[in-house]
Design a protein around this motif. Structure first.
Motif, mmCIF file in Angstrom:
data_model
loop_
_atom_site.group_PDB
_atom_site.id
_atom_site.type_symbol
_atom_site.label_atom_id
_atom_site.label_comp_id
_atom_site.label_asym_id
_atom_site.label_seq_id
_atom_site.Cartn_x
_atom_site.Cartn_y
_atom_site.Cartn_z
ATOM 1 N N UNK A 1 0.802 -1.231 0.000
ATOM 2 C CA UNK A 1 0.000 0.000 0.000
ATOM 3 C C UNK A 1 0.834 1.280 0.000
ATOM 4 N N UNK B 1 -14.257 -2.567 -18.252
ATOM 5 C CA UNK B 1 -15.227 -1.769 -17.496
ATOM 6 C C UNK B 1 -15.489 -2.390 -16.125
ATOM 7 N N UNK C 1 -13.393 -4.216 -14.340
ATOM 8 C CA UNK C 1 -12.220 -3.945 -13.503
ATOM 9 C C UNK C 1 -12.253 -2.498 -12.988
ATOM 10 N N UNK C 2 -12.548 -1.556 -13.871
ATOM 11 C CA UNK C 2 -12.608 -0.143 -13.467
ATOM 12 C C UNK C 2 -13.702 0.053 -12.411
ATOM 13 N N UNK C 3 -14.864 -0.557 -12.666
ATOM 14 C CA UNK C 3 -15.993 -0.398 -11.750
ATOM 15 C C UNK C 3 -15.695 -1.005 -10.387
ATOM 16 N N UNK C 4 -15.094 -2.205 -10.393
ATOM 17 C CA UNK C 4 -14.735 -2.864 -9.128
ATOM 18 C C UNK C 4 -13.744 -2.000 -8.342
ATOM 19 N N UNK C 5 -12.756 -1.456 -9.064
ATOM 20 C CA UNK C 5 -11.736 -0.638 -8.395
ATOM 21 C C UNK C 5 -12.374 0.611 -7.803
ATOM 22 N N UNK C 6 -13.226 1.253 -8.587
ATOM 23 C CA UNK C 6 -13.865 2.471 -8.066
ATOM 24 C C UNK C 6 -14.678 2.168 -6.819
ATOM 25 N N UNK D 1 -14.311 -0.342 -4.687
ATOM 26 C CA UNK D 1 -13.426 -0.665 -3.553
ATOM 27 C C UNK D 1 -12.841 0.612 -2.966
ATOM 28 N N UNK D 2 -12.452 1.548 -3.843
ATOM 29 C CA UNK D 2 -11.879 2.800 -3.346
ATOM 30 C C UNK D 2 -12.922 3.606 -2.573
ATOM 31 N N UNK D 3 -14.150 3.595 -3.072
ATOM 32 C CA UNK D 3 -15.204 4.334 -2.361
ATOM 33 C C UNK D 3 -15.470 3.740 -0.986
ATOM 34 N N UNK E 1 -13.328 2.163 0.794
ATOM 35 C CA UNK E 1 -12.163 2.529 1.609
ATOM 36 C C UNK E 1 -12.305 3.963 2.126
ATOM 37 N N UNK E 2 -12.680 4.883 1.212
ATOM 38 C CA UNK E 2 -12.815 6.286 1.609
ATOM 39 C C UNK E 2 -13.907 6.462 2.659
ATOM 40 N N UNK F 1 -13.223 -0.178 5.805
ATOM 41 C CA UNK F 1 -12.158 -1.145 6.129
ATOM 42 C C UNK F 1 -11.478 -0.836 7.460
ATOM 43 N N UNK F 2 -11.954 0.188 8.144
ATOM 44 C CA UNK F 2 -11.284 0.578 9.404
ATOM 45 C C UNK F 2 -11.568 -0.430 10.503
#
Lengths: 290, 290
Positions: free
Chosen positions: B187, B271, B273-278, B280-282, B284-285, B289-290
Motif C-alpha cells: 500500500x 469496465x 475492472x474499473x468499476x470494481x476498483x472504483x 473498492x476505493x469508495x 475505503x474512503x 475497512x477501518x
C-alpha cells in the motif's frame, strides 16, 4: 460571439459546466440538453445548466447554432449519424471527447458533407466526480483546451470555437488528432489505467481489508483517478488502445529496469532515478514546461 | 508519562513533528537533536522543535530517557552501534522507520543486551515535504502508528510507547515486523515506485516538455509521491526489496492481464475492472475497512 440556441448532448460534469460557463458569460440564449439518465437530466435542469430537456439528440439539435457532444466517446458514431441530417448549415458542432482519432472518424461517417462544421475539442478538465450535479461554471478556468482541427474546417469557425473556450477561461492550443492521442495516452490514459490496476490488485486479495486499513495519504492521491467514471474510461481506453498499449509496453519496460535495480541491490541507480523524477516533477510544478 | 530528556536522531519532518507534538502536550522536558545537515538543524532549533543541537548521536543520547531515531533507515545500524554503549538502562528507544525487519536486525546488532529497550515504531505520516521546516505538532493527529514489538520487550514499555503516540493523536496498532513489511510493500512502497517510474518514463523522452505541458490534475495527484525524498525511498526500497519485488511482480501480472484486455478489445472486462476498483476505493474512503 453569441449563440441563440445551444444543444448539449450528454449533460454531465463537462457538458453541464460548459453550459453554466456560457450562461455566466452571457454567450448564449437558450440551452437545451439531452442524455440517457433521467435523474441526471433533472439535476441539470434544477441547477440551471440547461433550460429544457429534449427527448433525444435529434430534437435537441433542431435550430441550434452550437452543438456540444459530451457523451462517452463510444456513443459518438450513433449520435453523429442521428444528428447529421438535422444540422442547420450554419450550426457549429464540437465535442469534449478525451480521444480524437476515433471521434474524427465517427464524425466523418455520421456527418458526411457537413464534416466542415465539426471542430474536434478536448477540454482537459476531468475530475473523479461526474454528473451534472458536480458541474461548475469555473471548471475550465485556467485549464487547457486542445483543438484538433480538420482540413475540412473553415479557419473562421475554428477561431470562433477557440474564442469561445478562451472566453470561459480555457487556455486553447491546437494539435493533430494523432498527436493528441499520443500525448494523452502518456500523461492521462496510462496513469488512469495504473491507478485502476493498483486498486484492483489490492482489493482482489483475501487480506484486502487489512491492506486498505494501512493505506494513507500517498495511496489516496495516487489512486484518486481510480474513482473516475468506469464507462467513460472504458471507452477512452478502447478508442485509444493502440497508443495506450504502446505506453503500457514502455512502462512495463521501465518496471523491468527498476525490478533489476532492486534485484541487484543497485541503490545508487534507484536513488538517481528517484532524484531525477522528483526534479522533473518540481520543474513541471513550477511551470517550466509551459 | 513524562520524559525529562528526549533525544531525536534525525530532526526532519517526522522527528521535528514528534518533538513539537511532545512539547505541545507537555510530555517532555528538554529535547536535543542531532542530524547531518547543519542548515536543517538550525531550522529545527529556530522552530523550537529542539532546545539544543548535539554534535552526534552519542552526545545526544547521554542521560536521555527517550530516544527517537528518525533518520533514513540505511543509517540505523551505524546509529545503533554508536549509541548502544551509551544508553542508560531505563532509556527507551524507538524509531520511525518505514521498514521494520531491517530495523530490528540493525537494532539487535547494535544494541546487543539492551535490545529489550527498543520498541520499533512506524508513524504512517509521510508527506512529499521533508525537513524540520515542514514539521508540525499536528502531523500525527488521526494518523496510524504501527508498533512491531519484540519478544524481548517488556509489555509495560510497549504500553508506554503506545500511550505516548496516542497522546499526540495517533491511532496505534500492533503487528509483527514481517507483517508490517508485507502490508507496506503493497500500500505504500509499490505506489511510490510506480509514481517515480511514471515521471521518469516521461521526463526521459525527447518530447517531455510537450508531454508535461498537457499533464493535468490527475497526473499531479498520481505523481505527488514522486516528490518524496529520494534517499529515504532508496533506503526503504532496498531494505524491503524482497517484499517490494513480490508486489512488483503481482502488479506486472495485473498489467499483463489488462494489456490482454486492450489487445482483445474486451471492453466489458475492462469496465468491470474499473468499476470494481472504483467501488473498492469508495468503500475505503467511507472507512468501511477501518
Amino acid at each position: 460571439m453569441h449563440f441563440e440556441k445551444v444543444a448539449i448532448v450528454g449533460v454531465g460534469l463537462i457538458g453541464g459546466s460548459f453550459s453554466l460557463a456560457l450562461k455566466e458569460k452571457k454567450l448564449c440564449g437558450r440551452v437545451v440538453g439531452t442524455g440517457r439518465s433521467a435523474a441526471n437530466m433533472k439535476a441539470a435542469l434544477a441547477r440551471g445548466a440547461i433550460d429544457a430537456i429534449e427527448a433525444d439528440a435529434v430534437a435537441a439539435v433542431r435550430d441550434a447554432d452550437l452543438v456540444l457532444i459530451a457523451a462517452p466517446v463510444a456513443q459518438f458514431e450513433k449520435i453523429f449519424l442521428a444528428i447529421g441530417p438535422h444540422l442547420g448549415t450554419e450550426c457549429l458542432v464540437m465535442d469534449a471527447g478525451s480521444t480524437k482519432r476515433d471521434v474524427v472518424s465517427a464524425a466523418k461517417k455520421g456527418l458526411g458533407g457537413k464534416i466542415s462544421q465539426f471542430v474536434p475539442a478536448h477540454p482537459i478538465a476531468g475530475a473523479e466526480k461526474s454528473g451534472a450535479a458536480a458541474a461548475s461554471a469555473d471548471l475550465f478556468r485556467g485549464r487547457r483546451l486542445v483543438l484538433t482541427p480538420l482540413k475540412e474546417n473553415r479557419e473562421k469557425d475554428v477561431k470562433t470555437i477557440a474564442d469561445l473556450w478562451t472566453a470561459i477561461g480555457a487556455r486553447v492550443s491546437r494539435m493533430t488528432p494523432e498527436e493528441h492521442d499520443g500525448v494523452f495516452a502518456a500523461v492521462s490514459h496510462l496513469p488512469h489505467l495504473l491507478a485502476y490496476a493498483l486498486v484492483d490488485d489490492i482489493s482482489a486479495r483475501p487480506d484486502a481489508p487489512r491492506l486498505f486499513c494501512y493505506a494513507a495519504g500517498g495511496f489516496r492521491d495516487f489512486t484518486r483517478i481510480a474513482s473516475s467514471h468506469p464507462e467513460m474510461w472504458r471507452d477512452i481506453c478502447m478508442a485509444n488502445s493502440d497508443r495506450l498499449l504502446a505506453e503500457l509496453r514502455l512502462f512495463e519496460k521501465k518496471l523491468k529496469t527498476i525490478g533489476a535495480m532492486l534485484e541487484k541491490g543497485d541503490a545508487a541507480a534507484l536513488e538517481k532515478l528517484f532524484g531525477d523524477a522528483r526534479l522533473a516533477r518540481e520543474r513541471w510544478l513550477k511551470g517550466e514546461y509551459e
